[in-house]
Design an enzyme around this catalytic site. Structure first.
Site: not given
Length: 354
Positions: A173, A196, A224, A258, A280-281, A309
């Site tokens: 995914f 990283r 989730r 959506e 963002p890390g 889905e």
């Protein structure tokens, strides 16, 4: 008609996107000479005496796109050949020049990622992966064409980052990239090599629907997996409506789609709240966050989602005050929801929606 792996093909006819020389080279793995047929196959190119491995690569890419090879005639005297292209690909009223201009970069980059799996996965698995590959490629194209301002941040381009080695331990995914790299330091010196890893996803958009007449909003609830893996005992989350951007979509187009799919909701005006990286890390995802004006009667509540889905989504229509109470108690702990709610609180206090 099927083609056996390794079979020598006398002639292959390619239509649609595979007329593009650069894309064809990526798919076949060789720069095989192509010619325009004398007749009988308009808007096509012919590859004569194509050998076994390029045929296998062509089949991998073609079947991964859902195409089925068929017999055709090569020229006016009826010489047989194998035709590769999807029906939709052939029927588009597009010139090759327009395709190259509007879709070429996307499909070439997607094909390069897809063909890296040749010999490692079957065509059924490629068919599953290609849509998400194209979503990720589209996000890279958008990022490259929309750099952020650099009034405060350092004017350091990504070209200054030296990639020493990289590999992909997981692709499904999303894609996991682990890279050893070296980047410049703020003091001007080169940094030491560091390793990283990142989750590579496509861009997404969210919307908090708001009814200014009734002073109420819609939030959705669904299971989730991330909170589940964290150990959260209640991994059903309250969120704004959200979804990925398909190739070619703008955030506005995607979130209107959506809203219809998740909640059967038609949005009126969209107010862009923010664009941001949520983490963002380690995550490449980039969000565009909206508040959208909508009519939210009691009947707007219910369940929805796209069954293909495996979405099971419950929509709640609540007052603005109830929304802010959820923020105060911590029950609303989704970042785009928090950002949207606080923006709406500010703008509502200014009388923007009065």
């Amino acid at each position: 008609m099927g083609i056996e792996a390794g079979e020598l093909m006398e002639d292959v006819v390619l239509r649609g996107r595979l007329r593009d020389d650069a894309l064809r080279r990526i798919v076949l793995g060789v720069d095989w000479p192509a010619e325009v047929p004398a007749g009988g196959a308009a808007e096509a190119v012919v590859l004569r005496d194509l050998p076994g491995e390029p045929v296998e690569r062509l089949r991998f890419y073609g079947e991964g796109n859902g195409w089925t090879p068929r017999m055709t005639t090569l020229d006016d005297n009826g010489a047989p050949a194998v035709l590769w292209a999807g029906d939709a690909d052939m029927e588009r009223d597009w010139s090759l020049e327009r395709w190259q201009r509007e879709n070429g970069a996307l499909e070439r980059e997607a094909a390069a990622e897809a063909m890296a799996f040749f010999g490692r996965i079957d065509t059924g698995e490629l068919r599953f992966r290609l849509p998400t590959i194209r979503v990720r490629v589209w996000s890279r194209i958008v990022a490259a064409s929309n750099p952020v301002p650099r009034d405060l941040r350092a004017d350091l381009h990504r070209d200054r980052v030296e990639v020493l080695r990289s590999h992909t331990p997981y692709t499904h995914f999303f894609r996991v990239e682990q890279t050893e790299l070296r980047h410049p330091l703020f003091d001007g010196n080169p940094g030491a090599p560091v390793t990283r890893a990142a989750f590579v996803l496509g861009d997404a958009a969210t919307v908090l629907p708001y009814d200014p007449v009734r002073d109420r909003v819609m939030i959705v609830e669904q299971f989730r997996f991330g909170p589940m893996m964290r150990g959260d005992p209640y991994p059903w989350c309250l969120e704004p409506i959200a979804g990925r951007l398909d190739p070619g979509e703008t955030p506005e187009t995607a979130i209107r789609r959506e809203a219809q799919e998740e909640a059967g909701l038609v949005l009126d005006a969209l107010h862009r709240v923010a664009t941001c990286y949520p983490s963002p890390g380690a995550v490449s995802e980039y969000l565009t966050i909206f508040v959208g004006i909508a009519d939210l009667p009691d009947s707007a509540q219910g369940t929805g989602g796209a069954p293909d889905e495996h979405e099971d989504i419950r929509a709640h229509v609540i007052s603005f005050d109830r929304l802010m109470a959820l923020l105060d108690t911590g029950e609303a702990d989704n970042a785009p929801l928090l950002i949207s709610a606080l923006w709406l609180q500010r703008e509502r206090a200014k009388g923007r929606f009065a």
